[in-house]
Design a protein around this motif. Sequence first.
Motif, PDB file in Angstrom:
ATOM      1  N   SER A 209       0.862  -1.180   0.000  1.00 24.99           N
ATOM      2  CA  SER A 209       0.000   0.000   0.000  1.00 24.99           C
ATOM      3  C   SER A 209       0.897   1.227   0.000  1.00 24.99           C
ATOM      4  O   SER A 209       1.946   1.238   0.650  1.00 24.99           O
ATOM      5  CB  SER A 209      -0.900   0.005   1.236  1.00 24.99           C
ATOM      6  OG  SER A 209      -1.742  -1.122   1.244  1.00 24.99           O
ATOM      7  N   ILE A 210       0.488   2.261  -0.728  1.00 24.79           N
ATOM      8  CA  ILE A 210       1.340   3.435  -0.901  1.00 24.79           C
ATOM      9  C   ILE A 210       0.554   4.706  -0.616  1.00 24.79           C
ATOM     10  O   ILE A 210      -0.551   4.905  -1.125  1.00 24.79           O
ATOM     11  CB  ILE A 210       1.917   3.495  -2.330  1.00 24.79           C
ATOM     12  CG1 ILE A 210       2.785   2.264  -2.599  1.00 24.79           C
ATOM     13  CG2 ILE A 210       2.730   4.772  -2.538  1.00 24.79           C
ATOM     14  CD1 ILE A 210       3.307   2.169  -4.040  1.00 24.79           C
ATOM     15  N   GLY A 211       1.155   5.572   0.199  1.00 25.42           N
ATOM     16  CA  GLY A 211       0.624   6.908   0.437  1.00 25.42           C
ATOM     17  C   GLY A 211       1.539   7.930  -0.201  1.00 25.42           C
ATOM     18  O   GLY A 211       2.758   7.901   0.001  1.00 25.42           O
ATOM     19  N   LEU A 212       0.961   8.807  -1.021  1.00 29.84           N
ATOM     20  CA  LEU A 212       1.746   9.799  -1.747  1.00 29.84           C
ATOM     21  C   LEU A 212       1.283  11.199  -1.353  1.00 29.84           C
ATOM     22  O   LEU A 212       0.093  11.515  -1.433  1.00 29.84           O
ATOM     23  CB  LEU A 212       1.568   9.600  -3.255  1.00 29.84           C
ATOM     24  CG  LEU A 212       2.247  10.629  -4.165  1.00 29.84           C
ATOM     25  CD1 LEU A 212       3.762  10.498  -4.098  1.00 29.84           C
ATOM     26  CD2 LEU A 212       1.756  10.476  -5.602  1.00 29.84           C
ATOM     27  N   ALA A 213       2.225  12.025  -0.925  1.00 28.80           N
ATOM     28  CA  ALA A 213       1.910  13.423  -0.593  1.00 28.80           C
ATOM     29  C   ALA A 213       2.846  14.318  -1.380  1.00 28.80           C
ATOM     30  O   ALA A 213       4.063  14.163  -1.311  1.00 28.80           O
ATOM     31  CB  ALA A 213       2.067  13.666   0.896  1.00 28.80           C
TER      32      ALA A 213
ATOM     33  N   GLN B 105      -2.949  -0.508  -3.155  1.00 32.50           N
ATOM     34  CA  GLN B 105      -3.352   0.640  -3.960  1.00 32.50           C
ATOM     35  C   GLN B 105      -2.558   1.876  -3.557  1.00 32.50           C
ATOM     36  O   GLN B 105      -1.873   1.881  -2.536  1.00 32.50           O
ATOM     37  CB  GLN B 105      -4.852   0.918  -3.808  1.00 32.50           C
ATOM     38  CG  GLN B 105      -5.296   1.210  -2.391  1.00 32.50           C
ATOM     39  CD  GLN B 105      -6.813   1.403  -2.321  1.00 32.50           C
ATOM     40  OE1 GLN B 105      -7.325   2.380  -2.842  1.00 32.50           O
ATOM     41  NE2 GLN B 105      -7.485   0.424  -1.705  1.00 32.50           N
ATOM     42  N   VAL B 106      -2.662   2.903  -4.406  1.00 31.87           N
ATOM     43  CA  VAL B 106      -1.984   4.175  -4.159  1.00 31.87           C
ATOM     44  C   VAL B 106      -3.031   5.222  -3.841  1.00 31.87           C
ATOM     45  O   VAL B 106      -3.979   5.406  -4.610  1.00 31.87           O
ATOM     46  CB  VAL B 106      -1.167   4.625  -5.383  1.00 31.87           C
ATOM     47  CG1 VAL B 106      -0.514   5.988  -5.132  1.00 31.87           C
ATOM     48  CG2 VAL B 106      -0.111   3.581  -5.752  1.00 31.87           C
ATOM     49  N   ILE B 107      -2.878   5.910  -2.728  1.00 32.34           N
ATOM     50  CA  ILE B 107      -3.718   7.045  -2.387  1.00 32.34           C
ATOM     51  C   ILE B 107      -2.813   8.280  -2.326  1.00 32.34           C
ATOM     52  O   ILE B 107      -1.804   8.270  -1.615  1.00 32.34           O
ATOM     53  CB  ILE B 107      -4.427   6.875  -1.030  1.00 32.34           C
ATOM     54  CG1 ILE B 107      -5.374   5.665  -1.071  1.00 32.34           C
ATOM     55  CG2 ILE B 107      -5.191   8.153  -0.639  1.00 32.34           C
ATOM     56  CD1 ILE B 107      -6.583   5.858  -1.959  1.00 32.34           C
ATOM     57  N   GLY B 108      -3.156   9.303  -3.101  1.00 30.35           N
ATOM     58  CA  GLY B 108      -2.318  10.496  -3.144  1.00 30.35           C
ATOM     59  C   GLY B 108      -3.081  11.755  -2.802  1.00 30.35           C
ATOM     60  O   GLY B 108      -4.316  11.809  -2.897  1.00 30.35           O
ATOM     61  N   ALA B 109      -2.338  12.777  -2.391  1.00 29.82           N
ATOM     62  CA  ALA B 109      -2.915  14.085  -2.096  1.00 29.82           C
ATOM     63  C   ALA B 109      -1.810  15.126  -2.223  1.00 29.82           C
ATOM     64  O   ALA B 109      -0.624  14.805  -2.180  1.00 29.82           O
ATOM     65  CB  ALA B 109      -3.512  14.105  -0.696  1.00 29.82           C
TER      66      ALA B 109
END
Length: 365
Positions: free
Chosen positions: A323-327, A356-360
């Motif tokens: 799982s990936i968090g993108l800021a 999944q990738v969640i970005g903000a």
Amino acid sequence: MLSSIFLSVIANISILCTVSYVFVKLIPKEKNYTLSLKKKLGMIGIASITSFILMLFSVTLPEEAILDFRQIILILLVYYFGPSVSIPTAFLIAALRLLLGINPASIHTAFVYVLLGLLLPYVSSKLTKRFNNYAVLSGLNVVCVAAISLNLYFLYDDILLSILICFSLLILSSIVVIAVTAFIEDLIKNLHLYLEEQEHAQMDYLTGLYNMRAFNKKWKMIQADKSITKTAFMILDIDHFKWINDNYGHANGNFILRQLAVILNVGAPDHELIYRVGGEEFCLILNHLSYEEQKEVAENIRVSVAGKEFLLENGAGINITVSIGLAASSQQKDMKKLFRLADRCLYMAKDQGRNQVIGATLESE
């Protein structure tokens, strides 16, 4: 007379060792470095002043000629720092010799040092290809002594006297060159050991990636660097890693972490900006990329991990996901907020089903 020569030799050696120490200290404490213009000018200035001081502790010869070891300064600059430092220094040494009095001896000597400044870089490049540092520096010293002796021959028109001075200078200066070189090499060795220790202190022993300590240092540098306007943190976490450790053992868990590090090295735009920041948690810093490009990097890594069969120590294979968090940030550069946002995105990715990738973006917060 002998006591005067002895004291002059000791003074020259002491001055050369002191200046060698200063030169090594001026080398940037970095693995790969380029000397800045400021440091080059500093070295040229120090070398020129040192050569003048060496002249003040020289042995006085007939016809107002003087003999000292200032050629060794030029030799060291040629070998360790190259022509961009040595050539200007040679011209300054020539000019400073004239300050002690303009006479046939000083004019001839000034000309010799200008000639050596232009010749030694070429000789050094040829010798370096075939010999070790001690042999190269000794060879350069032979060239210098030959030029100085030829100058004395033209001055005195006495071949026996010139040979005697040449032989004495060659023996003494060769000993000094070897001694000073050994001193410098020891200083450089200690510098390399220091850099290696620094490097190890910032490395994760398991994966070979940089650790949390290096990560904290890097993001502070990025925050202060005004040339970096677009940056992002990508935090990656292995899904169900505790289950992997519980079912296959910690040794296999570590084996998987090392394989994941290889994938990250391949998928990251800059392998110097990959960090292991926790047990199964990794962080990538993405600079100079648009938000779309940042998301593409993150998604490519996620797909690569999901599509690869990871090996266990017994040769069996398992599949894992991340799982990936993108800021991302393109205006604000508050790296602490950016990291917290990436961490929040990571937990959102886990809560919404993992893999999944969640970005903000920081600006949208």
